[in-house]
Write a protein that holds these residues in place. Structure first.
Motif, PDB file in Angstrom:
ATOM      1  N   PRO A 139      46.063  41.351  43.901  1.00 38.78           N
ATOM      2  CA  PRO A 139      45.966  41.339  45.365  1.00 38.78           C
ATOM      3  C   PRO A 139      47.043  42.197  46.030  1.00 38.78           C
ATOM      4  N   PHE A 140      48.234  42.171  45.484  1.00 43.18           N
ATOM      5  CA  PHE A 140      49.330  42.998  46.002  1.00 43.18           C
ATOM      6  C   PHE A 140      49.010  44.479  45.830  1.00 43.18           C
ATOM      7  N   LEU A 141      48.571  44.867  44.646  1.00 42.08           N
ATOM      8  CA  LEU A 141      48.252  46.274  44.404  1.00 42.08           C
ATOM      9  C   LEU A 141      47.101  46.733  45.294  1.00 42.08           C
ATOM     10  N   ASP A 142      46.096  45.868  45.460  1.00 42.28           N
ATOM     11  CA  ASP A 142      44.952  46.220  46.305  1.00 42.28           C
ATOM     12  C   ASP A 142      45.368  46.468  47.752  1.00 42.28           C
ATOM     13  N   ALA A 143      46.451  45.816  48.180  1.00 36.92           N
ATOM     14  CA  ALA A 143      46.880  45.914  49.586  1.00 36.92           C
ATOM     15  C   ALA A 143      47.790  47.105  49.850  1.00 36.92           C
ATOM     16  N   ILE A 144      48.284  47.768  48.829  1.00 34.86           N
ATOM     17  CA  ILE A 144      49.177  48.920  49.042  1.00 34.86           C
ATOM     18  C   ILE A 144      48.371  50.052  49.666  1.00 34.86           C
ATOM     19  N   PRO A 145      48.795  50.570  50.826  1.00 36.10           N
ATOM     20  CA  PRO A 145      47.962  51.505  51.582  1.00 36.10           C
ATOM     21  C   PRO A 145      48.151  52.978  51.232  1.00 36.10           C
ATOM     22  N   VAL A 146      48.886  53.278  50.177  1.00 38.20           N
ATOM     23  CA  VAL A 146      49.134  54.658  49.763  1.00 38.20           C
ATOM     24  C   VAL A 146      48.815  54.777  48.273  1.00 38.20           C
ATOM     25  N   PRO A 147      48.761  55.985  47.739  1.00 35.40           N
ATOM     26  CA  PRO A 147      48.520  56.126  46.299  1.00 35.40           C
ATOM     27  C   PRO A 147      49.552  55.364  45.473  1.00 35.40           C
ATOM     28  N   ILE A 148      49.135  54.945  44.279  1.00 31.63           N
ATOM     29  CA  ILE A 148      49.953  54.120  43.384  1.00 31.63           C
ATOM     30  C   ILE A 148      50.061  54.814  42.031  1.00 31.63           C
ATOM     31  N   ILE A 149      51.249  54.740  41.446  1.00 30.78           N
ATOM     32  CA  ILE A 149      51.440  55.150  40.058  1.00 30.78           C
ATOM     33  C   ILE A 149      51.912  53.921  39.274  1.00 30.78           C
ATOM     34  N   ILE A 150      51.249  53.631  38.171  1.00 29.76           N
ATOM     35  CA  ILE A 150      51.642  52.522  37.305  1.00 29.76           C
ATOM     36  C   ILE A 150      52.568  53.069  36.225  1.00 29.76           C
ATOM     37  N   ASP A 151      53.791  52.572  36.191  1.00 32.60           N
ATOM     38  CA  ASP A 151      54.750  53.018  35.187  1.00 32.60           C
ATOM     39  C   ASP A 151      54.351  52.536  33.799  1.00 32.60           C
ATOM     40  N   HIS A 152      54.319  53.470  32.847  1.00 35.60           N
ATOM     41  CA  HIS A 152      54.159  53.159  31.420  1.00 35.60           C
ATOM     42  C   HIS A 152      52.939  52.278  31.165  1.00 35.60           C
ATOM     43  N   MET A 153      51.884  52.516  31.975  1.00 36.46           N
ATOM     44  CA  MET A 153      50.597  51.819  31.810  1.00 36.46           C
ATOM     45  C   MET A 153      50.708  50.305  31.970  1.00 36.46           C
ATOM     46  N   GLY A 154      51.768  49.833  32.613  1.00 33.69           N
ATOM     47  CA  GLY A 154      51.954  48.392  32.732  1.00 33.69           C
ATOM     48  C   GLY A 154      52.333  47.741  31.417  1.00 33.69           C
ATOM     49  N   ARG A 155      52.960  48.499  30.539  1.00 29.77           N
ATOM     50  CA  ARG A 155      53.484  48.005  29.259  1.00 29.77           C
ATOM     51  C   ARG A 155      52.446  47.205  28.458  1.00 29.77           C
ATOM     52  N   PRO A 156      51.330  47.834  28.067  1.00 30.52           N
ATOM     53  CA  PRO A 156      50.324  47.120  27.270  1.00 30.52           C
ATOM     54  C   PRO A 156      50.790  46.908  25.840  1.00 30.52           C
ATOM     55  N   ASP A 157      50.154  45.966  25.174  1.00 30.69           N
ATOM     56  CA  ASP A 157      50.348  45.766  23.744  1.00 30.69           C
ATOM     57  C   ASP A 157      49.457  46.787  23.036  1.00 30.69           C
ATOM     58  N   VAL A 158      50.058  47.873  22.557  1.00 29.18           N
ATOM     59  CA  VAL A 158      49.245  48.954  21.993  1.00 29.18           C
ATOM     60  C   VAL A 158      48.653  48.580  20.644  1.00 29.18           C
ATOM     61  N   THR A 159      49.147  47.511  20.012  1.00 30.62           N
ATOM     62  CA  THR A 159      48.548  47.098  18.746  1.00 30.62           C
ATOM     63  C   THR A 159      47.133  46.542  18.951  1.00 30.62           C
ATOM     64  N   GLN A 160      46.778  46.221  20.199  1.00 22.52           N
ATOM     65  CA  GLN A 160      45.422  45.761  20.490  1.00 22.52           C
ATOM     66  C   GLN A 160      44.400  46.887  20.390  1.00 22.52           C
ATOM     67  N   GLY A 161      44.882  48.130  20.398  1.00 24.71           N
ATOM     68  CA  GLY A 161      43.979  49.269  20.344  1.00 24.71           C
ATOM     69  C   GLY A 161      43.431  49.625  21.711  1.00 24.71           C
ATOM     70  N   PRO A 162      42.640  50.691  21.781  1.00 20.85           N
ATOM     71  CA  PRO A 162      42.147  51.176  23.081  1.00 20.85           C
ATOM     72  C   PRO A 162      41.225  50.202  23.790  1.00 20.85           C
ATOM     73  N   GLY A 163      40.590  49.296  23.045  1.00 21.08           N
ATOM     74  CA  GLY A 163      39.690  48.327  23.663  1.00 21.08           C
ATOM     75  C   GLY A 163      40.304  46.964  23.851  1.00 21.08           C
ATOM     76  N   GLY A 164      41.627  46.862  23.667  1.00 25.98           N
ATOM     77  CA  GLY A 164      42.292  45.579  23.806  1.00 25.98           C
ATOM     78  C   GLY A 164      42.344  45.092  25.237  1.00 25.98           C
ATOM     79  N   ALA A 165      42.672  43.822  25.406  1.00 26.60           N
ATOM     80  CA  ALA A 165      42.650  43.192  26.730  1.00 26.60           C
ATOM     81  C   ALA A 165      43.571  43.898  27.720  1.00 26.60           C
TER      82      ALA A 165
END
Length: 297
Positions: free
Chosen positions: A167-193
């Motif tokens: 909800p916070f991200l949806d309300a930001i009224p300017v372009p957004i950059i997500i740092d480092h992809m939001g720190r995903p668990d890369v061991t989950q692979g490209p289709g991970g949660a």
């Protein structure tokens, strides 16, 4: 761990390798920092880490060694909302650096304009509890509504926070950059949660970008960072017009396993194999955000 006489830590190698991969002319390192020098630009009393000095001269020497042309300097959390070290580095760059600031949400419009004149093109909201004590979303939204024309917001969080932040991200009224992809668990692979959730966020708006950076933080197996490459390559392929790349030098809080910046650069063709993808990742996308006045051939 390398400590100086004042107990300050070093998180970067002093002898980065020369990468085998040669970035295209005009390439931008779109995520890096400067520390101090502390005698001129003291650290915040609330800083969670106290690094050794890593000033603009060292940053620009590394830029040249790695084969890059420009830098985007992101305000380091150890400097709090005092952006003078970042502004100093931009001023010394001969026009080859722009920046992202961290500000007190109560900052005045005149102060924002001053940052704009100093080469700042965005502000960063940090939600990592180990780095910041307070992240007031309501106040962040208020300042996001007052940014100078052409600015964006950079958001740093860990993957388990993304659903709550939507909800916070949806309300930001300017372009957004997500740092480092939001720190995903890369061991989950490209289709991970984690990466599925990031893709859903990217699909929700056409003005959300992400940095496909920090294999040294995200891939616990370490070099050659195969889990990172496997997870991130498809993201670059599918969102080629909205991805950025950066070294993250001088790698805050990585003193226990300092990465080799040359080896990080050599990952670029592994996550972006096609030359056209590399040009978007390293030139077209960051130039659009930070040097929109420059015509890129």
């Amino acid at each position: 761990m390398s400590l100086d006489a004042n107990g300050r830590v070093r998180s970067w190698t002093l002898d980065s390798s020369k990468p085998r991969y040669v970035p295209p002319p005009g390439a931008v390192d779109a995520h890096c920092h400067v520390f101090g020098p502390a005698v001129e630009f003291p650290f915040s009393p609330n800083a969670k880490y106290l690094p050794q000095d890593a000033g603009p001269e060292a940053l620009f020497a590394l830029r040249d060694r790695l084969g890059f042309t420009r830098n985007v300097i992101v305000q380091a959390s150890c400097h709090g909302t005092d952006n003078r070290a970042t502004l100093n580095a931009i001023a010394k760059s001969a026009g080859r650096a722009r920046g992202v600031a961290v500000v007190d949400p109560a900052i005045s419009d005149a102060e924002l304009e001053g940052l704009d004149q100093g080469g700042i093109r965005g502000i960063r909201f940090n939600f990592l509890k180990r780095l910041v004590d307070d992240a007031p979303k309501d106040k962040f939204l208020e300042v996001a509504k007052r940014l100078p024309a052409g600015w964006h917001v950079v958001v740093y969080f860990e993957a388990d926070l993304l659903e709550a932040l939507r909800p916070f991200l949806d309300a930001i009224p300017v372009p957004i950059i997500i740092d480092h992809m939001g720190r995903p668990d890369v061991t989950q692979g490209p289709g991970g949660a984690d990466l599925r959730a990031l893709r859903q966020l990217l699909d929700s708006r056409g003005d959300i970008w992400t940095k496909v950076s920090c294999p040294d933080r995200l891939d616990a197996a370490g070099p050659p960072y195969d889990d990172f490459v496997a997870a991130v390559g498809p993201l670059v392929e599918d969102y080629g017009d909205r991805v950025l790349w950066g070294t993250d030098w001088p790698h805050p809080n990585m003193e226990s396993r300092i990465p080799d910046d040359g080896a990080l650069v050599d990952l670029i063709p592994r996550i972006a194999p096609a030359p056209e993808l590399q040009r978007k990742l390293l030139i077209g996308n960051p130039m659009k955000l930070y040097w929109p006045e420059v015509i890129v051939p």
